[in-house]
Motif scaffolding. Sequence first.
Motif, PDB file in Angstrom:
ATOM      1  N   MET A 140       0.750  -1.362   0.091  1.00 42.20           N
ATOM      2  CA  MET A 140      -0.060  -0.089  -0.114  1.00 42.20           C
ATOM      3  C   MET A 140       0.642   1.077   0.137  1.00 42.20           C
ATOM      4  O   MET A 140       0.542   2.332  -0.588  1.00 42.20           O
ATOM      5  N   LEU A 141       1.939   1.296   0.685  1.00 42.27           N
ATOM      6  CA  LEU A 141       2.939   2.341   0.879  1.00 42.27           C
ATOM      7  C   LEU A 141       3.450   2.812  -0.617  1.00 42.27           C
ATOM      8  O   LEU A 141       3.829   3.789  -0.773  1.00 42.27           O
ATOM      9  N   ASP A 142       3.725   1.848  -1.097  1.00 39.19           N
ATOM     10  CA  ASP A 142       4.594   1.950  -2.370  1.00 39.19           C
ATOM     11  C   ASP A 142       4.109   3.019  -3.509  1.00 39.19           C
ATOM     12  O   ASP A 142       5.091   3.891  -3.703  1.00 39.19           O
ATOM     13  N   ASN A 143       3.088   3.084  -3.986  1.00 38.51           N
ATOM     14  CA  ASN A 143       2.353   3.821  -4.853  1.00 38.51           C
ATOM     15  C   ASN A 143       2.551   5.485  -4.187  1.00 38.51           C
ATOM     16  O   ASN A 143       2.522   6.292  -4.762  1.00 38.51           O
ATOM     17  N   MET A 144       2.031   5.475  -2.746  1.00 38.90           N
ATOM     18  CA  MET A 144       1.886   6.654  -2.233  1.00 38.90           C
ATOM     19  C   MET A 144       3.341   7.405  -1.930  1.00 38.90           C
ATOM     20  O   MET A 144       3.553   8.636  -2.285  1.00 38.90           O
ATOM     21  N   SER A 183       2.951   8.575 -17.027  1.00 37.38           N
ATOM     22  CA  SER A 183       1.764   7.667 -16.650  1.00 37.38           C
ATOM     23  C   SER A 183       1.966   6.227 -16.533  1.00 37.38           C
ATOM     24  O   SER A 183       1.273   5.426 -15.719  1.00 37.38           O
ATOM     25  N   TRP A 184       2.774   5.660 -17.326  1.00 41.28           N
ATOM     26  CA  TRP A 184       3.029   4.429 -17.628  1.00 41.28           C
ATOM     27  C   TRP A 184       3.807   3.656 -16.115  1.00 41.28           C
ATOM     28  O   TRP A 184       3.841   2.340 -15.785  1.00 41.28           O
ATOM     29  N   TYR A 238       2.616  -0.742 -12.915  1.00 43.82           N
ATOM     30  CA  TYR A 238       2.458  -1.364 -11.549  1.00 43.82           C
ATOM     31  C   TYR A 238       0.827  -1.748 -11.149  1.00 43.82           C
ATOM     32  O   TYR A 238       0.710  -3.007 -10.807  1.00 43.82           O
ATOM     33  N   THR A 239      -0.082  -0.808 -11.542  1.00 44.57           N
ATOM     34  CA  THR A 239      -1.383  -1.204 -11.455  1.00 44.57           C
ATOM     35  C   THR A 239      -1.997  -2.185 -12.356  1.00 44.57           C
ATOM     36  O   THR A 239      -2.806  -3.338 -11.845  1.00 44.57           O
ATOM     37  N   ARG A 283       8.732  -1.707 -12.726  1.00 47.46           N
ATOM     38  CA  ARG A 283       7.586  -1.527 -11.926  1.00 47.46           C
ATOM     39  C   ARG A 283       6.466  -2.395 -12.135  1.00 47.46           C
ATOM     40  O   ARG A 283       5.839  -3.016 -11.217  1.00 47.46           O
ATOM     41  N   ALA A 284       6.462  -2.870 -13.372  1.00 50.75           N
ATOM     42  CA  ALA A 284       5.466  -4.093 -13.728  1.00 50.75           C
ATOM     43  C   ALA A 284       5.796  -5.426 -12.769  1.00 50.75           C
ATOM     44  O   ALA A 284       4.937  -6.093 -12.477  1.00 50.75           O
ATOM     45  N   ILE A 285       7.233  -5.752 -12.587  1.00 49.97           N
ATOM     46  CA  ILE A 285       7.665  -6.829 -11.881  1.00 49.97           C
ATOM     47  C   ILE A 285       7.054  -6.564 -10.346  1.00 49.97           C
ATOM     48  O   ILE A 285       6.858  -7.341  -9.893  1.00 49.97           O
TER      49      ILE A 285
END
Length: 547
Positions: free
Chosen positions: A48-52, A72-73, A78-79, A129-131
């Motif tokens: 949860m903290l990562d994107n913030m 934006s990618w 990640y999402t 980030r995808a990983i």
Amino acid sequence: MSTANPGAVEAAGRDKQTQDDPRSPSQAQPRSVRVVLLALMIAMLLAMLDNMIIGTAMPTIVGELGGLAHLSWVVTAYTLATAASTPIWGKLGDLYGRKSVFLTSIVVFLIGSALSGMAQDMGQLIGFRAIQGLGAGGLMVGVMAIIGDLIPPRERGKYQGMMAGVMALAMIGGPLVGGTITDHLGWRWSFYINLPLGAVALAMITIVLQLPAKDPGKAKVDYLGAGLLAAGITAIVLVTTWGGTEYDWTSPVILLLIFGGIAALVGFVAVQRQTAEPIMPLHIFGDRNFSLMSVIGFLVGFVMFGAVLFLPLYQQAVQGASATNSGLLLLPMLLSMMLVSLVAGRVTTSTGRYKIFPIMGSGLMVAGLFLLAQMDTGTSRLTSGLYMAVLGAGMGCLMQITMLVAQNSVEMKDMGVGSSTTTLFRTLGGSFGAAIMGALFTSRVQHEMSQAGGAAAGAASQSAQLDAASLAKLPDVAREAYQHAVSSGTHAAFTLGAAVAVVGFVAAFFVKEVPLRGAGPQEPGESGETSAPTVPPAADGKVAQPA
């Protein structure tokens, strides 16, 4: 004449029941459970903290790596990976064992974090980030499913406050931590900070967590179903991310994604009906409570992500708040959510009753969103804070109760897919909420600015999200026009949110109060040993008394 009490017999044979009954959670010593829960909360905090944190560091990252056009990618990759992999991680846990799959997801997340910190250009960062996202998909569902294995639903409520607290901590502390790390250690440490936390979680879970082993020889992965589901989810997320921003809603790209996504999901349903080990067994939706919790979870995600998106924007643009401490702007909502979640959990544990909370929560969400829709350029921070507290109370009633009831509605062998499906619906609800409420907000702001006329519209429309410092530099007419436009946009967005929340309020009345599995509340002795098991709740939800 004395007769044997069925509840007492069941309690006396609890250890055997745990092994024989696929619907019974594993039993563990309280001390061990608390250590495992601490490790699970650390893992949940990582996801949860990562994107913030990364959101705060992004301007610095772009300044060093370049690639503004692909900014934006970094978030989208990640999402996408998180959403597409969530149901697959859940099924793998059911097939191969919860512990090993969860540890694997942590390792994948940490590898992605380390590689992201070492990225030399924007393309590498997006791939890494995808990983990270692939690992994050397993973190959230792993936490929920392991809690479902360790703690009976009847006792699970008292731990809800911990999970709500982790969420509040991430949303409040994320921007602050991200800014501090970026300013003093550099943006790469926004990723490296995950490594020591993840290592602690790995060590604690490896040493302490004990769950029944699964026989991998009997497992057959539904690769076709997994691929179709991932394709369908990817299409949905891309439509909600790109629609109205990167591409027009009627553009060939968006239309292709819509039809392709529908085709993939239709194919997925067909495959699930035929395969022996489906990724998402359709029979779980045959339980009314599970289906209703999926719907309510979707709506909670819809509302929560919309609120997190537009409340800081309103407070910065209209009320002149600083963007530096943006997480603190949501404090009234998050504190209310955490406290109410804690109370709801305790009441559920002590009484075994929970139907009142979906009804109350949905009703408070409707009321809170309606109140937030009334905010205008003259609304004080105190008033908006009170409105946010009402919305937070509603979400506090729903955030963990939806997961608890959903897990109580599936057999233990389906705990992973049940948890992952509920998590997925909440994630998709967030994507739809951000997209639909965002499109309505943007349309309303543009309309209001076009009505403002010449100089005002031209000056204020240079940025879609002007902060307090930028607004201060605008002429008074332009500033007032923009503030009025933002106020009108938030009114439209929250009005839509209130209308959507009404669906959840109606759905909550159809929830059937099925007795929660497991014993009622019990307190460990001083030595840390479990006290004598209490008698499970009877069919009417009350605790049966021994004869």
